[in-house]
Write a protein that holds these residues in place. Structure first.
Motif, short mmCIF file in Angstrom:
data_model
loop_
_atom_site.label_atom_id
_atom_site.label_comp_id
_atom_site.label_asym_id
_atom_site.label_seq_id
_atom_site.Cartn_x
_atom_site.Cartn_y
_atom_site.Cartn_z
N GLY A 12 13.55 1.94 12.23
CA GLY A 12 12.32 1.50 12.32
C GLY A 12 11.20 1.51 11.37
N SER A 13 10.86 2.88 11.09
CA SER A 13 9.81 3.01 10.01
C SER A 13 10.41 2.86 8.74
CB SER A 13 9.47 4.58 10.30
OG SER A 13 10.69 5.48 10.12
N SER A 14 11.72 3.12 8.62
CA SER A 14 12.26 2.70 7.01
C SER A 14 12.04 1.27 7.02
CB SER A 14 13.72 3.24 7.14
OG SER A 14 13.90 4.68 7.07
N LEU A 15 12.50 0.49 7.94
CA LEU A 15 12.30 -1.17 7.54
C LEU A 15 10.84 -1.51 7.67
CD1 LEU A 15 14.92 -2.25 10.62
CD2 LEU A 15 15.07 -2.48 8.08
N ALA A 16 9.97 -0.73 8.29
CA ALA A 16 8.54 -0.95 8.18
C ALA A 16 7.91 -0.64 6.86
CB ALA A 16 7.88 -0.18 9.37
N LEU A 17 8.58 0.40 6.42
CA LEU A 17 7.92 0.84 4.84
C LEU A 17 8.46 -0.35 3.79
CD1 LEU A 17 6.42 3.01 3.39
CD2 LEU A 17 8.45 4.28 3.19
N ALA A 18 9.86 -0.56 4.11
CA ALA A 18 10.32 -1.49 3.14
C ALA A 18 9.42 -2.84 3.11
CB ALA A 18 11.70 -1.72 3.39
N ALA A 19 9.10 -3.39 4.20
CA ALA A 19 8.24 -4.44 4.48
C ALA A 19 6.92 -4.51 3.66
CB ALA A 19 8.22 -4.88 5.86
N LEU A 20 6.18 -3.23 3.97
CA LEU A 20 4.95 -3.23 3.44
C LEU A 20 5.13 -3.14 1.94
CD1 LEU A 20 3.70 -0.49 6.07
CD2 LEU A 20 3.14 -3.00 5.75
N GLU A 21 6.16 -2.31 1.41
CA GLU A 21 6.09 -2.30 0.04
C GLU A 21 6.63 -4.00 -0.57
OE1 GLU A 21 9.51 0.45 -0.72
OE2 GLU A 21 8.13 2.21 -0.48
N ARG A 22 7.08 -4.71 0.12
CA ARG A 22 7.21 -5.95 -0.22
C ARG A 22 6.18 -6.84 0.02
NH1 ARG A 22 12.16 -5.31 2.73
NH2 ARG A 22 11.17 -6.77 4.09
N LYS A 23 4.80 -6.43 0.30
CA LYS A 23 3.69 -6.96 0.78
C LYS A 23 3.80 -7.89 2.25
CE LYS A 23 1.89 -4.77 -2.98
NZ LYS A 23 1.01 -3.77 -2.57
N GLN A 24 4.67 -7.39 2.83
CA GLN A 24 4.77 -8.09 4.24
C GLN A 24 4.21 -7.18 5.32
OE1 GLN A 24 9.00 -9.10 4.22
NE2 GLN A 24 8.75 -10.51 2.63
N PRO A 25 3.65 -7.91 6.40
CA PRO A 25 3.29 -7.32 7.40
C PRO A 25 4.28 -6.95 8.51
CG PRO A 25 2.70 -9.70 7.77
CD PRO A 25 3.22 -9.29 6.43
N SER B 100 -1.94 -4.24 2.98
CA SER B 100 -3.12 -3.93 2.34
C SER B 100 -4.14 -2.92 3.06
CB SER B 100 -4.21 -5.23 2.58
OG SER B 100 -4.52 -5.61 3.68
N GLU B 101 -3.32 -2.02 3.93
CA GLU B 101 -4.15 -0.92 4.60
C GLU B 101 -3.38 0.34 4.25
OE1 GLU B 101 -7.03 -0.79 6.23
OE2 GLU B 101 -7.23 -2.99 6.53
N PRO B 102 -4.00 1.10 3.53
CA PRO B 102 -3.59 2.55 2.98
C PRO B 102 -3.03 3.24 4.20
CG PRO B 102 -5.34 1.99 1.66
CD PRO B 102 -5.53 0.90 2.85
#
Length: 249
Positions: A144-157, A168-170
């Motif tokens: 789950g955290s890997s998928l979340a990190l990949a989505a954030l790197e693609r600028k997706q919530p 956009s939130e560090p």
């Protein structure tokens, strides 16, 4: 969020290394015994024995070497043991239907079917942190955290563990990275602990066998050493070329 369990990981790795060192010493000492039997002077003097004594001596040597071989094979089996991964443990949880039952009841009932899972369940906070199951640790903390990190790197919530993450939130990115790092640490600790526990159980069974095999080995050596004493063939009178038998005339 709990702390990353680096100290526990080091503990199980050190225990595994210590066990491996003990096994290597066992292999070396047992191998030395085998060499001592094979290279012993009595083994080369079997040709001087009576047939029945030679057969008994060979039988004793075979018995002693068989005991040594069983110990060597058992030690090598422990060293080469392939411990289950977190995905295999998760699949075992699913196969046993543990995620659909009460965890405490499951812990009491899975001992016969999956003793390793029972051992892990009894150490929840130590080996799984806040996760209720191995599957949750793997799917939520790592996948789950890997998928979340990949989505954030693609600028997706992305939504994870009831938290809406924004690229956009560090602080959100830092939280996901910390969660993933913690998940990886717990998975590594879990696999290290299971590997140590599995090797320890096989080693303990080997030690129990060694007690009986030591009697087997001593008996073989005793027979091997006693056969030349009881069954030495009489030496024929030596004949010196050129010597003449005494004449009565």
């Amino acid at each position: 969020m709990t702390e990353t369990p680096t100290s526990q990981l080091d503990y199980f790795e050190l225990k595994t290394e210590s066990l491996a060192g003990t096994l290597k010493w066992l292999v070396a000492s047992t191998g030395a015994l085998a060499v001592a039997v094979i290279a012993g002077p009595q083994l080369t003097s079997i040709q001087d024995l009576r047939l029945w004594a030679a057969l008994i001596a060979i039988l004793g040597a075979v018995v002693a070497l068989s005991a040594v071989g069983i110990v060597l094979f058992g030690a090598a089996r422990v060293l080469a043991l392939d411990a289950p991964t977190v995905t295999e443990l998760s699949n075992l949880e699913l196969d046993l239907g543990l995620l659909q039952t009460n965890e405490l009841a499951a812990t009491e009932n899975i001992g016969a079917e999956a003793p390793m899972l029972k051992w892990v369940y009894e150490r929840r906070t130590q080996l799984r942190g806040e996760s209720r199951s191995i599957t949750e640790l793997y799917t939520d903390e790592f996948v789950g955290s890997s998928l979340a990190l990949a989505a954030l790197e693609r600028k997706q919530p992305f939504a994870l563990a009831g938290r809406k993450l924004q690229p956009s939130e560090p602080s959100d990115i830092a939280w996901v990275k910390a969660k993933r790092a913690q998940g990886i640490a717990y998975i590594q600790q879990l696999e290290s602990a299971v590997a140590y526990r599995q090797r320890l159980e096989v080693y303990q069974r080997l030690v129990k066998r060694i007690r009986g095999l030591s009697i087997w080995f001593v008996a073989g050596i005793f027979v091997f050493a006693l056969a030349p004493v009881l069954g030495s063939a009489p030496k024929s009178a030596e004949f010196t070329p050129g010597a003449r038998p005494n004449s009565c005339y």
